[in-house]
Motif scaffolding. Sequence first.
Motif, PDB file in Angstrom:
ATOM      1  N   VAL A   1    -110.682   5.921  50.812  1.00  0.00           N
ATOM      2  CA  VAL A   1    -110.023   6.940  50.330  1.00  0.00           C
ATOM      3  C   VAL A   1    -108.465   6.741  50.523  1.00  0.00           C
ATOM      4  CG1 VAL A   1    -109.575   9.635  50.700  1.00  0.00           C
ATOM      5  CG2 VAL A   1    -111.942   8.767  51.074  1.00  0.00           C
ATOM      6  N   ILE A   2    -107.911   7.093  49.469  1.00  0.00           N
ATOM      7  CA  ILE A   2    -106.461   6.908  49.514  1.00  0.00           C
ATOM      8  C   ILE A   2    -105.691   8.172  48.833  1.00  0.00           C
ATOM      9  CG2 ILE A   2    -104.613   5.412  48.589  1.00  0.00           C
ATOM     10  CD1 ILE A   2    -106.937   3.540  47.320  1.00  0.00           C
TER      11      ILE A   2
ATOM     12  N   ASP B   1     -97.943  19.095  45.839  1.00  0.00           N
ATOM     13  CA  ASP B   1     -99.002  18.356  45.423  1.00  0.00           C
ATOM     14  C   ASP B   1     -99.554  17.566  46.383  1.00  0.00           C
ATOM     15  OD1 ASP B   1     -98.709  18.755  42.296  1.00  0.00           O
ATOM     16  OD2 ASP B   1     -96.528  18.381  42.906  1.00  0.00           O
ATOM     17  N   GLY B   2    -100.933  17.329  46.296  1.00  0.00           N
ATOM     18  CA  GLY B   2    -101.749  16.503  47.086  1.00  0.00           C
ATOM     19  C   GLY B   2    -102.707  15.839  46.310  1.00  0.00           C
ATOM     20  N   GLY B   3    -103.149  14.562  46.557  1.00  0.00           N
ATOM     21  CA  GLY B   3    -104.120  14.122  45.911  1.00  0.00           C
ATOM     22  C   GLY B   3    -104.882  13.080  46.800  1.00  0.00           C
TER      23      GLY B   3
ATOM     24  N   SER C   1     -94.834  16.133  41.995  1.00  0.00           N
ATOM     25  CA  SER C   1     -93.831  16.026  43.245  1.00  0.00           C
ATOM     26  C   SER C   1     -94.127  14.522  43.860  1.00  0.00           C
ATOM     27  CB  SER C   1     -93.577  17.020  44.098  1.00  0.00           C
ATOM     28  OG  SER C   1     -94.956  17.357  44.808  1.00  0.00           O
ATOM     29  N   VAL C   2     -95.039  14.027  43.280  1.00  0.00           N
ATOM     30  CA  VAL C   2     -95.083  12.512  43.634  1.00  0.00           C
ATOM     31  C   VAL C   2     -94.204  11.604  42.625  1.00  0.00           C
ATOM     32  CG1 VAL C   2     -96.696  10.646  44.100  1.00  0.00           C
ATOM     33  CG2 VAL C   2     -97.517  13.019  44.235  1.00  0.00           C
TER      34      VAL C   2
ATOM     35  N   PRO D   1    -101.888  22.045  43.857  1.00  0.00           N
ATOM     36  CA  PRO D   1    -102.835  21.439  43.424  1.00  0.00           C
ATOM     37  C   PRO D   1    -103.508  20.470  44.282  1.00  0.00           C
ATOM     38  CG  PRO D   1    -101.185  20.473  42.245  1.00  0.00           C
ATOM     39  CD  PRO D   1    -100.389  21.212  43.203  1.00  0.00           C
ATOM     40  N   LEU D   2    -104.603  20.062  44.546  1.00  0.00           N
ATOM     41  CA  LEU D   2    -105.446  19.232  45.387  1.00  0.00           C
ATOM     42  C   LEU D   2    -106.394  18.576  44.332  1.00  0.00           C
ATOM     43  CD1 LEU D   2    -105.774  17.650  48.089  1.00  0.00           C
ATOM     44  CD2 LEU D   2    -107.579  19.247  48.539  1.00  0.00           C
ATOM     45  N   THR D   3    -106.158  17.417  44.166  1.00  0.00           N
ATOM     46  CA  THR D   3    -106.975  16.784  42.944  1.00  0.00           C
ATOM     47  C   THR D   3    -107.542  15.404  43.679  1.00  0.00           C
ATOM     48  OG1 THR D   3    -105.362  17.135  41.454  1.00  0.00           O
ATOM     49  CG2 THR D   3    -106.766  15.293  40.823  1.00  0.00           C
ATOM     50  N   VAL D   4    -109.082  15.328  43.406  1.00  0.00           N
ATOM     51  CA  VAL D   4    -109.604  14.308  43.730  1.00  0.00           C
ATOM     52  C   VAL D   4    -110.243  13.519  42.650  1.00  0.00           C
ATOM     53  CG1 VAL D   4    -111.744  13.385  44.967  1.00  0.00           C
ATOM     54  CG2 VAL D   4    -110.443  15.459  45.928  1.00  0.00           C
TER      55      VAL D   4
END
Length: 293
Positions: free
Chosen positions: A92-93, A66-68, A48-49, A9-12
């Motif tokens: 952006v973080i 996971d990425g965000g 997974s963070v 999942p890539l969440t913004v």
Amino acid sequence: MKSLLRNFPLTVVALSSTGFANDGTMMSGYGMKNSMMGGASIALPLDSVAAANNPAGMAKVSTRIDGGLRVFRGTANNAFLGNENSMELTTVIPEGGFNYQYSNDTTLGVSIFGSGMKTDYEKPIVPIPGLNNSSNEIQQISITPTLTKRIGDSFYFGVSPTILYTSVTTKGVPGRADDSDSAVGFGFRVGVLWDATDKLSIGLMYAPKTKAGTWRRYKDNLFATAKGRFDAPEQLGVGVAYKLTENTTVAGDFMRIGWGEVDFLNDKSGIGYPNQNVYRIGISHQINERFEF
């Protein structure tokens, strides 16, 4: 690998804020799902963070990536020696993680997360001819390889050696050329997680103060009082999560953050960040296999 990537999942998340972070220079929570629960996460790992919140939580998120991206929009006003400055800042973080279920009782993974502070004013901090606009950025990025072990049927232990990367960039500082520097330090964090019953989970995490590497270009001037380092504070947290129904869970955390022992944020006159008590609470509801809030 195909099945693993399907679960990526890539969440913004877009937020409006007058600061770069909420708990000192740290984010109020890590992992997009836990952040949307006010940061409550120590006993309720959701991605997974999780090692950022409690290393033992990685034991319960299975194999996943996971990425965000958080997009912060902030405004601020500053007055220095009678010179007024204002800014509108968008930054952006990123954060992310990977976890692998090595065996029924062992996982291996890594979480990457960051914190810091940033300013970007529209003019010089003081009206000196030739001085650039004031713009400063300080970052901490933690990379935490994590090993977890399940002990018995319901107790989990996790440990995360931590690589702490710090960087600083300063522009428009009177009497100093624009410059930047970076350094690397090392530490660790540990955690436990206990499923006390089918509905109740209890978590505990601890990270000692982590000594950062030295910014050699700054240690004798701009950040001399901190010896040119931006250390990560000691953290001690406890959390609970209770499953109200099959699809609804409420979670709460208490976190003690030792900002008072970080020289970077505390000068010798006593001005700076005190030790901080943080309380977090949130509710997670699973609508179906794809959606939750």
